[in-house]
Design a protein around this motif. Sequence first.
Motif, PDB file in Angstrom:
ATOM      1  N   ILE A  88       0.243   2.712  37.399  1.00  0.00           N
ATOM      2  CA  ILE A  88      -0.681   3.843  37.450  1.00  0.00           C
ATOM      3  C   ILE A  88      -1.098   4.139  38.882  1.00  0.00           C
ATOM      4  O   ILE A  88      -1.592   3.263  39.593  1.00  0.00           O
ATOM      5  N   ILE A  89      -0.890   5.381  39.297  1.00  0.00           N
ATOM      6  CA  ILE A  89      -1.467   5.921  40.529  1.00  0.00           C
ATOM      7  C   ILE A  89      -2.489   6.952  40.081  1.00  0.00           C
ATOM      8  O   ILE A  89      -2.143   7.919  39.393  1.00  0.00           O
ATOM      9  N   ASP A  90      -3.736   6.740  40.416  1.00  0.00           N
ATOM     10  CA  ASP A  90      -4.821   7.570  39.901  1.00  0.00           C
ATOM     11  C   ASP A  90      -4.549   9.057  40.081  1.00  0.00           C
ATOM     12  O   ASP A  90      -4.205   9.517  41.173  1.00  0.00           O
ATOM     13  N   GLY A  91      -4.711   9.811  38.979  1.00  0.00           N
ATOM     14  CA  GLY A  91      -4.557  11.260  39.028  1.00  0.00           C
ATOM     15  C   GLY A  91      -3.156  11.769  38.778  1.00  0.00           C
ATOM     16  O   GLY A  91      -2.957  12.977  38.637  1.00  0.00           O
ATOM     17  N   LYS A  92      -2.164  10.881  38.689  1.00  0.00           N
ATOM     18  CA  LYS A  92      -0.798  11.303  38.394  1.00  0.00           C
ATOM     19  C   LYS A  92      -0.630  11.475  36.884  1.00  0.00           C
ATOM     20  O   LYS A  92      -1.355  10.904  36.079  1.00  0.00           O
ATOM     21  N   PRO A 139     -12.581  -0.092  36.461  1.00  0.00           N
ATOM     22  CA  PRO A 139     -12.902  -1.518  36.634  1.00  0.00           C
ATOM     23  C   PRO A 139     -12.827  -2.280  35.318  1.00  0.00           C
ATOM     24  O   PRO A 139     -13.200  -1.766  34.267  1.00  0.00           O
ATOM     25  N   GLY A 140     -12.325  -3.508  35.400  1.00  0.00           N
ATOM     26  CA  GLY A 140     -12.233  -4.343  34.219  1.00  0.00           C
ATOM     27  C   GLY A 140     -10.892  -4.283  33.524  1.00  0.00           C
ATOM     28  O   GLY A 140     -10.677  -4.955  32.518  1.00  0.00           O
ATOM     29  N   GLY A 141      -9.984  -3.443  34.046  1.00  0.00           N
ATOM     30  CA  GLY A 141      -8.643  -3.380  33.479  1.00  0.00           C
ATOM     31  C   GLY A 141      -8.417  -2.278  32.478  1.00  0.00           C
ATOM     32  O   GLY A 141      -7.358  -2.211  31.855  1.00  0.00           O
ATOM     33  N   GLY A 142      -9.392  -1.388  32.289  1.00  0.00           N
ATOM     34  CA  GLY A 142      -9.227  -0.276  31.369  1.00  0.00           C
ATOM     35  C   GLY A 142      -8.533   0.907  32.018  1.00  0.00           C
ATOM     36  O   GLY A 142      -8.212   0.900  33.214  1.00  0.00           O
ATOM     37  N   ILE A 143      -8.314   1.963  31.240  1.00  0.00           N
ATOM     38  CA  ILE A 143      -7.635   3.169  31.706  1.00  0.00           C
ATOM     39  C   ILE A 143      -8.414   4.386  31.222  1.00  0.00           C
ATOM     40  O   ILE A 143      -8.838   4.445  30.061  1.00  0.00           O
ATOM     41  N   ASP A 164      -9.051  -4.424  25.497  1.00  0.00           N
ATOM     42  CA  ASP A 164      -8.679  -4.971  24.192  1.00  0.00           C
ATOM     43  C   ASP A 164      -7.970  -3.953  23.302  1.00  0.00           C
ATOM     44  O   ASP A 164      -7.588  -4.263  22.169  1.00  0.00           O
ATOM     45  N   GLN A 165      -7.790  -2.722  23.818  1.00  0.00           N
ATOM     46  CA  GLN A 165      -7.077  -1.691  23.067  1.00  0.00           C
ATOM     47  C   GLN A 165      -5.673  -1.440  23.610  1.00  0.00           C
ATOM     48  O   GLN A 165      -4.971  -0.543  23.140  1.00  0.00           O
ATOM     49  N   MET A 166      -5.270  -2.227  24.602  1.00  0.00           N
ATOM     50  CA  MET A 166      -4.005  -1.976  25.286  1.00  0.00           C
ATOM     51  C   MET A 166      -2.781  -2.189  24.395  1.00  0.00           C
ATOM     52  O   MET A 166      -1.701  -1.672  24.684  1.00  0.00           O
TER      53      MET A 166
END
Length: 238
Positions: A171-175, A194-198, A216-218
């Motif tokens: 992931i590159i933010d905004g792509k 932060p924390g590993g979410g998206i 936990d939803q990944m």
Amino acid sequence: MDMSERIKRRMRALSLKSVDLVKQTGASKGAISHWVNGTSQPSGENLFSLARCLQCSPEWLLTGEDEDKKSEVREANAHWHPGFELWDNDTPLRDDEVALPFFREVELAAGNGSTFIQENGDFKLRFAKSTLKKSNVDPQYAACVTVSGDSMLPVLQHGTTVGVDTSKKTIIDGKMYAIDHDGMLRVKMLYRIPGGGIRVKSYNNDEYPDEIIQPDQMSNFKIIGWVFWWSVLNVWNN
């Protein structure tokens, strides 16, 4: 810098006043006032009209992405080419061409936990090898699919064709990325949190608010690939 600031910046650069925006976009004085003051944002045709008036891209107005490039005033940004060259499935590829699979009807297969796209028919889209090389796309990992719905308006209309590089999943933010979200094929902008979410974002944010995928939803969320190209044909209604 938010959208209202970007609007004001372009107005200053082009010596435009609010009355000029009213005349050139056809929007009401009240709407222009709201856009300039940041109390509301243009969408749909209003966004495209405003972008033409301010000589910038709709995407730059929405996000500010590539600000230095997209906010410059340019002239003669198109060149005329006399017609299209016709070809069919029997037309041989040129040395500088590659044919990418085009999934006109897309299904996400489940059952074994893996994600793959089943091709319907033998549709292909031709790309110049140099075009893919500029985007650092390896043809063996690239495919084209169609987008449905209006969540990515005004950038991606319903029926837009997008090119996906399945080798690029970082992931590159905004792509923009093609994703498998609970078994649905979707095209969205992604941001790390932060924390590993998206954070999953649509351009049409008024109707489709941001979605947060927690760590936990990944298991129900997979990145298929990076969207490196898109194109759409407009329909002339006479």
